[in-house]
Scaffold this active site. Structure first.
Site, PDB file in Angstrom:
ATOM      1  N   ASP A 471      89.437  56.034 -46.865  1.00 24.78           N
ATOM      2  CA  ASP A 471      89.822  57.354 -47.373  1.00 24.78           C
ATOM      3  C   ASP A 471      89.616  57.359 -48.892  1.00 24.78           C
ATOM      4  OD1 ASP A 471      91.631  59.951 -46.610  1.00 24.78           O
ATOM      5  OD2 ASP A 471      92.088  59.223 -48.634  1.00 24.78           O
ATOM      6  N   GLU A 516      87.519  63.511 -46.054  1.00 28.61           N
ATOM      7  CA  GLU A 516      87.168  62.396 -46.916  1.00 28.61           C
ATOM      8  C   GLU A 516      87.403  61.046 -46.236  1.00 28.61           C
ATOM      9  OE1 GLU A 516      91.404  63.597 -48.271  1.00 28.61           O
ATOM     10  OE2 GLU A 516      89.658  64.496 -47.303  1.00 28.61           O
TER      11      GLU A 516
END
Length: 594
Positions: A471, A516
């Site tokens: 992430d 993301e």
């Protein structure tokens, strides 16, 4: 070097018919004469008599002969009979070697030929005359291939004027031979030779893969009886005795090591296999082909330019019987220009042989024209006439055939272009279905498919599988502060760094999970190695300068499995590891095991 040709007649006596040859030999200008005899006679008695009689007239001469499917004299196919070619040599040494009992002994005969070729000083070329195609030529040629690669090798297979001719022989002055090979070598610093082939047949229809073959026998294409290619597309009934004759002007076109090969069928067997002129190999892509007069003429003209510039003193033409059948009454079309350059002889074969100059491999060909140009010394200052094939003579049905093949060729080109365009489009669609549009990494669906497949392998054989779930830290702030366009650039650059890390492991992959979040898939990777890769990646991202943003960091969850696990539980655990990494301060790694 000089070549004199004589078409043998029943009358008068042989010594009268070869009077010019006798005078040339008696002139004392030449150190050696080599005779080639091409015989269209299936009855061996007259052929054998002609060879023995010629040997009596020229006891010091070497004589080689072959049964012929058509005799070529100065660019013309002559009436079925016997053609004598006398090649006079000033400085070159020609030697003839005979190898008997070939069938069943192909490797050992091949070794003997190789050893003989390598033992001859200043050898430049070797001619092979073979009786038919019954040998295991692959075993034979595999051995000869090992000789000095500078030796040019060419030749042809004997056979009768009709495709169903049962007789195939070669001969010398000692008699007719059905299981022997005649090898003629040419040696000397002044001997020069230029050899090349012309095909001119074009692919027709879709390609098939040879899935079963045995030497000269083509058994299956795409795991189905090979005869289907003729039965389905040309409606040829395998039960007909003349089945191969119906289709031999539509030979099979293959590509091997970047070279085009043609293979014509001798017979379609009852079991659906094809008995071929020349060997075939499993894994070859093969398809029907057709003779395109325009392509043939173009290729012959290109070859004529090279032969013209070589300035030969003698030419041999070894051309396939299928070409003779294709051209019919226009058979001289592709022969005549060679005869306008210099004395040209040769024969129509049941298969042609030429050595590839780069690989050194001897290759069998069908439906091919070989032209062998020779001279002694440097090229003459005398200008040779510029020659080309004159296809304007094609009239009536032949002219219609030319137009029809042009139509077929153009249509096939358009279809092949459309097929290639469709393949490109399908590939693009496949990539679109598997890839994330923004980053180019695998999308979530494809990433899941790969992971599930590798989990099955791990369950079967215990191979470790490691996954990195990633992430980008504070990515929302990037979008809020710099805008979504900059955020997209950050995602792309991060994806590139992840893809590079994945590619450092064999069969590694990177995928975008959503937003993301990303995955890196590391097959056959232990936990400690996965941690090392994760930490290297973390540092690389941390040190990377993202344009307009500066430095960012990533958090990673790492999991390694080496046994059967519940996939849902595994995803939950690696997701929890990533969550713990973010909660633990970000820019760090949390590892879990299962």
């Amino acid at each position: 070097m000089k070549q004199i040709l004589v078409e043998l007649k029943e009358m008068p006596e042989l010594n009268i018919q070869v009077e010019e040859i006798i005078k040339t030999w008696e002139s004392g200008k030449y150190k050696q004469v080599l005779f080639h005899i091409y015989s269209g006679m299936e009855a061996e008695m007259f052929t054998a008599y002609a060879a023995k009689r010629l040997q009596k007239l020229f006891p010091e001469a070497d004589i080689v002969g072959t049964m012929s499917a058509g005799e070529i004299m100065d660019g013309h196919l002559i009436k079925k009979g016997i053609l004598i070619g006398a090649l006079f040599l000033e400085s070159t040494t020609a030697e003839v070697f005979r190898y008997d009992n070939v069938k069943g002994n192909e490797p050992s005969v091949g070794r003997k030929i190789r050893e003989q070729l390598d033992s001859i000083p200043e050898i430049k070329a070797a001619e092979l005359l073979l009786p038919g195609t019954e040998f295991d030529t692959k075993e034979l040629f595999d051995e000869i291939d090992e000789c000095d690669k500078s030796i040019r090798i060419f030749g042809g297979y004997s056979g009768g004027h009709t495709m169903n001719s049962p007789v195939h022989y070669v001969f010398d002055a000692s008699g007719i031979m059905f299981d022997s090979i005649l090898v003629t070598t040419f040696a000397g610093s002044d001997f020069h030779i230029d050899i090349d082939k012309v095909i001119g047949w074009e692919p027709l229809g879709v390609p098939f893969t040879v899935t079963k073959a045995d030497g000269h026998k083509l058994i299956e294409l795409d795991n189905r009886p090979a005869s289907g290619i003729y039965e389905k597309f040309l409606e040829i009934d395998r039960r007909l005795d003349s089945n191969a004759k119906e289709g031999y002007t539509f030979p099979l076109l293959a590509e091997y090591n970047g070279e085009e090969w043609l293979r014509s069928a001798i017979h379609i067997e009852e079991d659906g296999s094809l008995n071929m002129h020349g060997s075939v190999m499993e894994g070859m892509d093969i398809q029907l082909s057709y003779g395109n007069p325009a392509s043939i003429v173009k290729q012959v003209n290109e070859r004529l330019e090279k032969v013209h510039d070589f300035k030969p003193q003698a030419i041999f033409i070894y051309s396939c019987i299928v070409r003779k059948a294709f051209w019919e009454r226009y058979v001289d079309l592709e022969l005549k220009p060679f005869g306008q350059l210099c004395s040209t002889t040769g024969f129509y074969t049941w298969g042609e042989v030429i050595r590839d100059t780069e690989s050194g491999e001897i290759v069998e060909h069908n439906v091919t024209q070989l032209s062998i140009a020779m001279r002694e010394g440097e090229p003459s200052d005398e200008e040779l006439p510029a020659v080309q094939v004159d296809d304007s003579v094609l009239k009536g049905p032949a002219a219609q055939m030319r137009r029809l093949t042009s139509l077929v060729y153009t249509t096939m080109e358009e279809l092949q272009k459309a097929q290639k365009d469709l393949q490109v489009l399908n590939e693009k669609l496949r990539l679109m279905a598997d890839r994330d549009a923004l980053t180019g990494l695998f999308n979530r669906g494809k990433t899941e498919d790969i992971i599930y497949g590798l989990l099955d392998e791990t369950a079967k054989n215990g191979t470790p599988l490691s996954l990195l779930m990633i992430d980008i830290d504070y990515f929302k702030s990037v979008n809020d502060e710099y805008g979504h366009h900059t955020g997209d650039l950050v995602l792309k650059e991060t994806a590139a760094l992840l893809d590079d890390a994945a590619n450092r492991v064999p069969d590694g992959h990177a995928g975008r999970w959503g937003g993301e979040e990303f995955f890196i898939i590391l097959p056959d990777t232990r936990s400690e190695d996965a941690l090392s890769i994760a930490d290297t990646l973390r540092k690389k991202v941390e040190n990377h300068d993202f344009p307009g943003v500066g430095h960012l960091t990533i958090s990673l969850g790492v999991i390694t499995v080496s046994k059967r696990v519940n996939a849902k539980d595994m995803f939950l655990r690696v997701d929890k590891a990533l969550y713990d990494a973010k909660e633990g301060g970000r820019n760090c790694i949390v590892k879990v095991e299962m």
